[in-house]
Design a protein around this motif. Structure first.
Motif, PDB file in Angstrom:
ATOM      1  N   HIS A   1       0.867  -1.329  -0.065  1.00  0.00           N
ATOM      2  CA  HIS A   1      -0.162   0.002  -0.109  1.00  0.00           C
ATOM      3  C   HIS A   1       0.767   1.251  -0.035  1.00  0.00           C
ATOM      4  CE1 HIS A   1      -1.684   3.011   2.564  1.00  0.00           C
ATOM      5  NE2 HIS A   1      -2.649   3.394   1.951  1.00  0.00           N
ATOM      6  N   ASP A   2       1.816   1.355   0.996  1.00  0.00           N
ATOM      7  CA  ASP A   2       2.664   2.567   1.030  1.00  0.00           C
ATOM      8  C   ASP A   2       3.590   2.874  -0.138  1.00  0.00           C
ATOM      9  OD1 ASP A   2       1.587   2.891   3.498  1.00  0.00           O
ATOM     10  OD2 ASP A   2       3.290   2.083   4.649  1.00  0.00           O
ATOM     11  N   LEU A   3       4.011   1.650  -0.875  1.00  0.00           N
ATOM     12  CA  LEU A   3       4.617   1.942  -2.179  1.00  0.00           C
ATOM     13  C   LEU A   3       3.944   2.428  -3.382  1.00  0.00           C
ATOM     14  CD1 LEU A   3       7.014  -1.480  -2.307  1.00  0.00           C
ATOM     15  CD2 LEU A   3       7.649   0.922  -1.655  1.00  0.00           C
ATOM     16  N   LEU A   4       2.736   2.593  -3.253  1.00  0.00           N
ATOM     17  CA  LEU A   4       2.045   3.403  -4.075  1.00  0.00           C
ATOM     18  C   LEU A   4       1.265   4.628  -3.940  1.00  0.00           C
ATOM     19  CD1 LEU A   4       0.238   0.431  -6.089  1.00  0.00           C
ATOM     20  CD2 LEU A   4       2.069   1.741  -6.791  1.00  0.00           C
ATOM     21  N   LEU A   5       1.786   5.240  -2.754  1.00  0.00           N
ATOM     22  CA  LEU A   5       1.419   6.518  -2.267  1.00  0.00           C
ATOM     23  C   LEU A   5       2.082   7.688  -2.957  1.00  0.00           C
ATOM     24  CD1 LEU A   5       1.166   5.998   1.428  1.00  0.00           C
ATOM     25  CD2 LEU A   5      -0.760   5.764  -0.229  1.00  0.00           C
ATOM     26  N   TYR A   6       1.514   8.621  -3.455  1.00  0.00           N
ATOM     27  CA  TYR A   6       1.888   9.865  -4.300  1.00  0.00           C
ATOM     28  C   TYR A   6       3.087  10.460  -3.705  1.00  0.00           C
ATOM     29  CZ  TYR A   6       2.257  13.910  -7.553  1.00  0.00           C
ATOM     30  OH  TYR A   6       2.599  14.636  -8.320  1.00  0.00           O
ATOM     31  N   ASP A   7       3.168  10.820  -2.491  1.00  0.00           N
ATOM     32  CA  ASP A   7       4.082  11.460  -1.600  1.00  0.00           C
ATOM     33  C   ASP A   7       5.154  10.519  -0.888  1.00  0.00           C
ATOM     34  OD1 ASP A   7       3.380  14.049  -1.833  1.00  0.00           O
ATOM     35  OD2 ASP A   7       2.488  14.529   0.057  1.00  0.00           O
ATOM     36  N   ASN A   8       5.242   9.190  -1.258  1.00  0.00           N
ATOM     37  CA  ASN A   8       5.971   8.285  -0.974  1.00  0.00           C
ATOM     38  C   ASN A   8       6.542   7.586  -2.086  1.00  0.00           C
ATOM     39  OD1 ASN A   8       6.729   7.444   1.625  1.00  0.00           O
ATOM     40  ND2 ASN A   8       5.957   5.345   1.142  1.00  0.00           N
ATOM     41  N   GLN A   9       7.223   8.361  -3.072  1.00  0.00           N
ATOM     42  CA  GLN A   9       7.611   7.829  -4.252  1.00  0.00           C
ATOM     43  C   GLN A   9       9.110   8.000  -4.546  1.00  0.00           C
ATOM     44  OE1 GLN A   9       5.860   5.843  -6.662  1.00  0.00           O
ATOM     45  NE2 GLN A   9       4.598   5.534  -4.822  1.00  0.00           N
ATOM     46  N   LEU A  10       9.949   7.239  -5.254  1.00  0.00           N
ATOM     47  CA  LEU A  10      11.109   7.244  -5.623  1.00  0.00           C
ATOM     48  C   LEU A  10      11.320   7.202  -7.120  1.00  0.00           C
ATOM     49  CD1 LEU A  10      13.994   7.232  -3.712  1.00  0.00           C
ATOM     50  CD2 LEU A  10      14.215   5.074  -4.236  1.00  0.00           C
TER      51      LEU A  10
END
Length: 475
Positions: free
Chosen positions: A172-181
């Motif tokens: 879930h967290d890997l697809l958050l907009y403010d949680n990207q690399l």
């Protein structure tokens, strides 16, 4: 050259090695050209200003793992830092015969520093060493998690020794907009660790097809083979390094589902020479699921995801094939992040239509579900599946609210809209409506059909009795 100058690179390498080993707690290639595309890694202030803090953290804040600088200092994500260091050790252990972790870091250090340009200037206060370490650990964690948590290993306890609930939260967290690399960094680091670029690309696709992450029907083995064939064809048509790489995992996910939702009718920029058709689509009145049903058009859950949304018509009826829309806790978060990313892209590329793929789909579904009867019809047809404690009215409100700040791409689903519009304009349309109404009134269920037969039988017997009475009278 002096001895001091000659020893400078060696001292620098030794310093980096000591720092890197201590950071990850370890016991004693060419890179892709930088894309000219500006990268979006933060939600536009025009959206966040309208959102209270609790809603922002609910839809855009990570649960267990922070990727990038936006949420790096949150206390509840700190325990996951140990898993990131373990990911580096696992990657380094597998390639220790070919390359050292110091060599890997040296190959990607320039990429790590360039990622500063992808984020807000407020993170400039972090020094280069801490910045590169954060990016290095995050990228290694993503690579190792994706490679070891694909569909084949789903349901098993991974090498990370995570509980299933924690792995689901990481996905879930890997697809958050403010949680990207930047995906470019992930790709460069994977190649530095001797991971084949095409293999990473395919594994990433498989990871993004996890059933938990789906906004539509669960992927079947046949569909996974379809994805693999598409990737192979793309690789044959052009070298991998010439293919347009995704900006980050969220965009990668968005591109995959646009192909699922639209199939061959994917939105594209093109010179619209047919001005009459474009104007007609703009003035075409909206239609709901119940209106389509009255007109003889059935909404059907598509079993073949590779064809996307499509419309098929016969002499007196039509069928609108739609992918299943699954509404649950995860997909609500995904939709908010996908729409926020498309909104950010639309602010930069105002003249381009390609930014509105998911928003166009949601607008289309919002048009079909104008009332509770529409939602009931689509649920009965298997097109909509609601797995949360929400009623039909809440779903309608959700679709309206999430599509409110966005625009729809007029090119999206244009073939389907045109075909339905032509269906409504046919000369035999009154006959179609009469047939549909008769079917809905008298053939919607077994009891209705029996009542219809009883009425026909009664009318028939009345007619026969009248005829026999008239014959006897004339005799």
């Amino acid at each position: 050259m002096s001895t001091h100058e000659a020893n400078a690179p060696n001292s620098r390498a030794a310093e980096v090695a000591d720092w890197l080993h201590s950071a990850i707690d370890m016991p004693g290639s060419s890179v892709q050209e930088e894309s000219s595309q500006e990268i979006h890694f933060s939600i536009p202030s025009t959206l966040t200003d309208l959102m209270i803090k609790e809603l922002y953290h609910k839809f855009f804040g990570p649960r267990v793992v922070s990727i990038g600088p936006c949420h790096h200092e949150l206390p509840h994500v700190k325990p996951m830092e140990n898993f990131k260091r373990k990911a580096v050790r696992e990657l380094a252990e597998r390639v220790k015969e070919d390359v050292t972790v110091e060599q890997v870091y040296a190959n990607v250090e320039e990429h790590l520093l360039k990622t500063r340009n992808c984020y807000s200037p407020k993170f400039k206060q972090m020094n280069d060493g801490m910045w590169c370490l954060m990016m290095f650990l995050d990228a290694c964690f993503i690579i190792e998690f994706i490679c070891n948590d694909n569909i084949l290993t789903s349901g098993k306890r991974s090498w990370l020794n995570m509980k299933k609930r924690d792995r689901d939260l990481v996905r879930h967290d890997l697809l958050l907009y403010d949680n990207q690399l930047p995906y470019q960094v992930i790709d460069a680091l994977a190649r530095a660790f001797r991971c084949d670029e095409f293999t990473l690309h395919l594994l990433t696709r498989r990871f993004l097809q996890m059933p938990l992450l789906n906004i539509s029907s669960a992927p079947t083995p046949m569909f996974l083979d379809y994805i693999k064939c598409v990737s192979c064809l793309q690789r044959q048509k052009a070298p991998v390094h010439l293919l347009k790489a995704p900006v980050h995992l969220l965009q990668f996910y968005k591109d995959i589902w646009i192909s699922v939702l639209f199939g061959d009718d994917v939105e594209e920029e093109e010179d619209n020479n047919n001005k009459e058709e474009e104007d007609h689509l703009k003035i075409c009145p909206p239609f709901t699921a119940t209106e389509l049903k009255k007109a003889g058009i059935r909404c059907i859950c598509a079993s073949d995801l590779s064809k996307g949304i499509r419309f098929e018509s016969s002499i007196l009826s039509g069928m609108l094939f739609l992918p299943k829309l699954t509404i649950n806790e995860w997909t609500v978060y995904l939709f908010h992040n996908l729409v926020a990313y498309e909104y950010a892209c639309s602010l930069q590329y105002r003249s381009q239509n390609r930014s509105f793929g998911i928003s166009s789909y949601l607008n289309f579904m919002c048009m079909l579900t104008n009332g509770e009867e529409d939602v009931k019809e689509l649920r009965a047809r298997g097109v909509i599946e609601i797995n949360i404690a929400a009623g039909d009215e809440q779903l309608i409100r959700f679709l309206r609210e999430i599509t409110a700040p966005t625009d729809s791409n007029p090119q999206a689903i244009r073939n389907v809209k045109r075909q339905i519009s032509n269906y409504f304009r046919r000369k035999r349309f009154p006959l179609v409506v009469a047939r549909a109404e008769m079917k809905q009134r008298y053939f919607s269920g077994p009891w209705s059909f029996l009542v219809f037969l009883a009425v026909i039988f009664t009318v028939g017997m009345t007619v026969i009795q009248t005829v026999l009475t008239a014959i006897q009278t004339y005799k």
